[in-house]
Design a protein around this motif. Structure first.
Motif, PDB file in Angstrom:
ATOM      1  N   CYS A   1       4.610  -3.948   0.809  1.00  0.00           N
ATOM      2  CA  CYS A   1       4.180  -5.545   1.220  1.00  0.00           C
ATOM      3  C   CYS A   1       5.271  -6.006   0.759  1.00  0.00           C
ATOM      4  O   CYS A   1       4.936  -6.964   0.737  1.00  0.00           O
ATOM      5  CB  CYS A   1       2.786  -5.372   0.508  1.00  0.00           C
ATOM      6  N   GLY A   2       5.784  -5.434  -0.125  1.00  0.00           N
ATOM      7  CA  GLY A   2       7.441  -6.441  -0.508  1.00  0.00           C
ATOM      8  C   GLY A   2       6.360  -6.565  -1.914  1.00  0.00           C
ATOM      9  O   GLY A   2       8.025  -6.514  -2.956  1.00  0.00           O
TER      10      GLY A   2
ATOM     11  N   ARG B   1      -1.443  -8.281  -6.765  1.00  0.00           N
ATOM     12  CA  ARG B   1      -0.678  -7.000  -6.649  1.00  0.00           C
ATOM     13  C   ARG B   1       0.403  -6.467  -6.827  1.00  0.00           C
ATOM     14  O   ARG B   1       1.044  -7.876  -8.093  1.00  0.00           O
ATOM     15  CB  ARG B   1      -0.713  -6.896  -4.997  1.00  0.00           C
TER      16      ARG B   1
ATOM     17  N   CYS C   1       6.347  -4.894  -5.128  1.00  0.00           N
ATOM     18  CA  CYS C   1       7.145  -4.328  -5.913  1.00  0.00           C
ATOM     19  C   CYS C   1       8.623  -4.244  -6.051  1.00  0.00           C
ATOM     20  O   CYS C   1       9.062  -4.540  -6.834  1.00  0.00           O
ATOM     21  CB  CYS C   1       6.847  -2.646  -5.574  1.00  0.00           C
TER      22      CYS C   1
ATOM     23  N   ASN D   1       2.607   0.035  -9.157  1.00  0.00           N
ATOM     24  CA  ASN D   1       1.610   0.484  -9.663  1.00  0.00           C
ATOM     25  C   ASN D   1       1.652   1.393 -10.826  1.00  0.00           C
ATOM     26  O   ASN D   1       2.807   2.376 -10.618  1.00  0.00           O
ATOM     27  CB  ASN D   1       1.101   1.357  -7.988  1.00  0.00           C
TER      28      ASN D   1
ATOM     29  N   CYS E   1      -2.053   2.615  -0.933  1.00  0.00           N
ATOM     30  CA  CYS E   1      -0.993   2.728  -1.323  1.00  0.00           C
ATOM     31  C   CYS E   1      -1.203   3.102  -3.135  1.00  0.00           C
ATOM     32  O   CYS E   1      -0.226   4.482  -3.342  1.00  0.00           O
ATOM     33  CB  CYS E   1       0.164   0.740  -0.890  1.00  0.00           C
TER      34      CYS E   1
ATOM     35  N   CYS F   1       3.765   4.604   0.230  1.00  0.00           N
ATOM     36  CA  CYS F   1       3.632   2.459   0.554  1.00  0.00           C
ATOM     37  C   CYS F   1       3.557   1.854   1.715  1.00  0.00           C
ATOM     38  O   CYS F   1       4.283   2.073   2.527  1.00  0.00           O
ATOM     39  CB  CYS F   1       5.300   2.332  -0.548  1.00  0.00           C
TER      40      CYS F   1
END
Ligand code: SF4
Lengths: 618, 232
Positions: free
Chosen positions: A599-600, A281, A602, A609, A591, A596
């Motif tokens: 998940c942490g 990610r 970013c 993204n 997301c 969002c």
């Protein structure tokens, strides 16, 4: 010792694997290049040559004036045995240089079952297995790739490990090597400078602690430059990152032997079993105009007959349709086809499939992964019953006659119903084929069923793998119920999935088991015919280590996990929440399109993204 | 004259381990890089129209391989040679090219003879001469030949037409062998080894000619330079 590799080649299969004059192979000036890097793929040429990440690094290093990269593959067993017998060391392809002559020796860790081949490569190269045993003149042995996110079972064998995407950090490493080589400095100094870079893990600087029960309870650092947590490296803007303009064109047949461009990196669909979806990610798309230019250069420099738009889920790329259409209209005339590595189960994917496979109505592959809607919700695989029906019926109407479906068994919460769901679906597909098929050929369905392996950094990382016996029984049940002339059923050996489960969540104590297994003769474990499970069992026994402790034991949520210092940016709480939602069969949105899901990644890594368009499809 | 160009090419040590299929793929990719105006086959995945002579055994070098490429337009053979050679990988090189007359017969139909040069290390000329004399005194020489349909006994002596000494070196001798090639009769390289007592894996073999044997003379698949039939 007067035999050479060349003199052995007439005696082995496919000797073309070991020649080095392929088009676009880089033969840089050995004497006048400062830094020498050997890129080792712990499998044979035919497998390693198809790997895109490896091509990127090869080209990136060779693009630098001060550095050269050469390829190293493990020879297939016939040549391997002959080399061992005649004491011929493993050499790089391009210069035929001994691996001890390089500054850096890099391994890519793609799958756990290649670990024995890493030790085999070191042995054959005459480099000590243990990092602490290496001499001043030995190369620094490094590793990267998805399995680096739990490098612990291999910790003793690597001098350092690169976490995450390599394009930027590799440049930084080479800068360090260059300055040390110019100024002079010991191997130890070099390593400590590299250790100071972001995303670098030097296992030797840590010591594992085990509690009185023998459970892992954490790592303590034993040196400087040993942060408590190592964060992965991530490329923020894929449009600016290095991509090769040439690929080496092999003479012999290899996997993925084609032009490949990476349309995006990362996938946020959030399938809960999928490690790649978690550790790569966020999503970063490449601009279509850049992709078209990359394709054009590669087509020109390789002459390949196929272009593949690769990524974890290329159907999700926001410009996929116009990109496909442009490429097809540009290249179709000169006999070049365009392909996608995988297809989603939805009507949009069918449109794409029609686009790319106007010609070859050979087969379509989908991955529903589970046999019932409930279980698909558990794993967050966003495929509905009606999607499947519509897509498969549509495929038959459009002239396809062969459908391949991928499933898993042993998923969390699986029941008899879920197995029966696979069987029901297989028979339904045949029935739909009879009803809607337009071709003259009888409908065919291939059902491929893998055994689930819980992976680190996923919501299922705490879960024990189902026992070998129970998985075997499920395979047998499916095999009996899927006996039908139109159905082809295949499944990997459960022993493979078991070993994968042991090593994917293992700790440092497994290093000696690996070593023992290699000494007993294990190698090429990912090749079903080569896997010697009996030798592996013996290795575990002789080391006094219970493999089931690693594979089948469900971890406590409060337990320390051996990989928790290796961070992909994911929050533990996110993974835990996802686990809880899984049990409730409640789904989490993507997301990319929706909100969002925290998940942490970013905020932790300062990324986001990057989507090049806003046209949502599917 | 038609749109087909016939050419002769060489296969050097860099590519000696390519199988016939590897070679075809390599030649096709070079064509695509060269962007030559090829004729493509009909159908869904069009392929350039090309044909080759008989597959060269893996490991054998060659000075005389042949191919036919069909172009979509009349194309100059010299120009083809110049462009194509720029795009071939090391070890492959076109050395001659010419336009074929319309309706010329295919390479596979015409070629029936191969010429090999073999460098035999640690052998002396006398040894070879006496072996050749011995073979010429025989009526038959049977071997077990493995085919897709199983193993059969086969007399291979009629497939070896001629053996001659090309030169002696301190480390061995060089011989030239003329033998049958193709569907009507074929001498395999291992069989040549069995006849002349050498192990093909330990020697350097070069195919120096693919010929068309007609009654008592040999012709070449290209041009009009027929060779004289040598009485043996
Ligand atoms: S932090 Fe949010 S937006 Fe970023 S990858 Fe994770 S879920 Fe997606």
């Amino acid at each position: 010792m007067d035999k050479t590799i060349a003199s052995l080649l007439p005696y082995v299969q496919k000797p073309g694997r070991y020649t080095n004059q392929e088009l676009n192979a880089e033969h840089k000036d050995w004497k006048n290049t400062l830094i020498k890097v050997a890129l080792a793929f712990p499998d044979i040429y035919d497998v390693g040559m198809g790997h895109l990440g490896y091509k990127i690094l090869y080209s990136l290093i060779n693009a630098r004036k001060d550095s050269l990269a050469e390829r190293v593959y493990l020879p297939w067993i016939d040549l391997l045995d002959l080399m061992e017998e005649n004491q011929i060391p493993l050499t790089s392809l391009e210069s035929g240089a001994k691996l001890t002559e390089f500054d850096l020796l890099g391994f890519t860790l793609q799958y756990e079952l290649s670990y024995s081949n890493i030790l085999k490569t070191l042995d054959l190269a005459g480099i000590p297995r243990y990092s602490t045993d290496r001499r001043e003149t030995d190369p620094l042995v490094m590793a990267g790739g998805p399995c680096a996110f739990n490098a612990e079972p291999l910790a003793d064998f690597f001098d350092f490990v690169v976490l995450g995407e390599g394009e930027e950090v590799l440049g930084e490493i080479l800068d360090v090597v260059s300055s040390i080589k110019r100024q002079g400095g010991s191997r130890e100094e070099l390593l400590s400078k590299i250790a100071a870079l972001d995303g670098i893990y030097v296992p030797r600087l840590y010591e594992p602690i085990y509690d009185e029960n023998g459970d892992f309870s954490g790592l303590k650092s034993t040196g400087t430059n040993a942060p408590a947590q190592i964060n992965k490296r991530v490329i923020k803007d894929l449009n600016k990152s290095h991509f090769p303009e040439e690929f080496i064109v092999p003479f012999v047949e290899v996997v993925h032997d084609r032009t490949m461009v990476e349309v995006m990196r990362g996938c946020t669909r959030g399938c809960r079993f999928c490690q790649a979806g978690m550790i790569y990610r966020p999503i970063r798309e490449r601009k279509p105009e850049i992709l078209e230019e990359q394709v054009s250069k590669l087509v020109k420099s390789t002459g390949y007959e196929e272009i593949s738009l690769s990524s974890l889920s290329s159907g999700d790329y926001s410009h996929i349709k116009p990109l496909l259409e442009n490429l097809i209209s540009e290249y179709q005339g000169c006999g070049i086809t365009v392909s996608l590595p995988s297809l989603r189960v939805d009507s949009f994917s069918m449109e794409l499939a029609k686009e790319i496979q106007k010609a070859r109505k050979t087969g379509l592959t989908f991955a529903p992964e589970a046999g019932t809607q409930r279980l698909r919700d558990v794993i967050n695989k966003n495929v509905t019953e009606s999607d499947l029906k519509e897509v498969v019926q549509g495929a038959f109407k459009a002239g396809w006659y062969s459908i391949k479906l991928y499933f898993m068994i042993g998923l969390p919460t699986e029941t008899q119903d879920d197995l029966d769901g696979i069987i029901k679906l297989a028979h339904e597909v045949i029935a739909w084929g009879r009803e809607f098929g337009t071709g003259r050929r009888l409908p065919q369905v291939s059902i491929s069923v893998a055994s689930f392996v819980p992976k680190p950094h996923t919501p299922f990382q705490w879960m024990g793998q189902e026992s070998l016996d129970s998985l075997r029984e499920k395979q047998k049940y499916l095999r009996d119920k899927l006996r039908h002339p139109g159905i082809r059923f295949s499944y990997p050996r459960v022993e493979e999935s078991f070993l994968e489960a042991v090593f994917s969540r293992g700790d440092r104590r497994l290093g000696k088991v690996l070593e023992k297994a290699v000494d007993l003769g294990c190698r090429f474990d990912s090749w079903s015919d080569c896997l010697r499970f009996d030798l592996w069992e013996k290795a575990f026994e002789e080391c006094g280590i219970d493999p089931h402790y690693y594979a089948n034991r469900t971890r406590n949520f409060s337990e320390s996990l051996p990989w928790s210092h290796l961070s992909a940016g994911l929050e533990r709480d996110f993974l835990l929440d996802e686990w809880k939602k899984a049990i409730e069969a409640s789904v989490t949105e993507d997301c990319r399109w929706d909100k969002c899901s925290n998940c942490g990644v970013c905020p932790n890594l300062g990324v986001k993204n990057e989507i090049v368009g806003d046209n949502r499809h599917g | 004259m038609g749109k087909v160009i016939r050419f002769q090419f060489t296969k050097g040590s860099e590519v000696r381990f390519l199988s016939h299929l590897d070679l075809l793929r390599t030649m096709e990719r070079a064509l695509r890089r060269a962007k030559l105006p090829m004729a493509y086959s009909e159908g869904f995945s069009p392929r350039p129209v090309m044909a080759f002579g008989f597959a060269l055994p893996v490991g054998v070098l060659s000075e005389a391989e042949y191919g036919d490429f069909e172009f979509s337009e009349i194309f100059d053979p010299q120009e083809f040679m110049t462009i194509y050679n720029k795009h071939l990988p090391k070890g492959l090189k076109v050395v001659e090219a010419e336009r074929l007359p319309e309706g010329a017969s295919s390479l596979m139909k015409k070629i029936n003879t191969a010429k090999y040069e073999v460098l035999l290390p640690n052998k002396e000329a006398k040894e070879l001469e006496s072996r050749w004399q011995f073979l010429r005194g025989q009526d038959t020489f049977f071997v077990q030949r493995e085919t897709k349909r199983g193993v059969r006994e086969l007399d291979i002596l009629p497939f070896l037409y001629d053996v001659s000494l090309q030169g002696s070196r301190h480390d061995g001798v060089i011989i030239e062998c003329v033998c049958a090639l193709g569907n009507e009769g074929n001498l395999r390289i291992e069989e040549l080894g069995a006849l002349l007592n050498f192990n093909p894996k330990e020697v350097i073999i070069t195919r120096t000619g693919q010929l068309i044997k007609m009654n008592n003379h040999y012709g070449l698949p290209m041009g009009n330079r027929g060779l004289k039939w040598k009485e043996s």
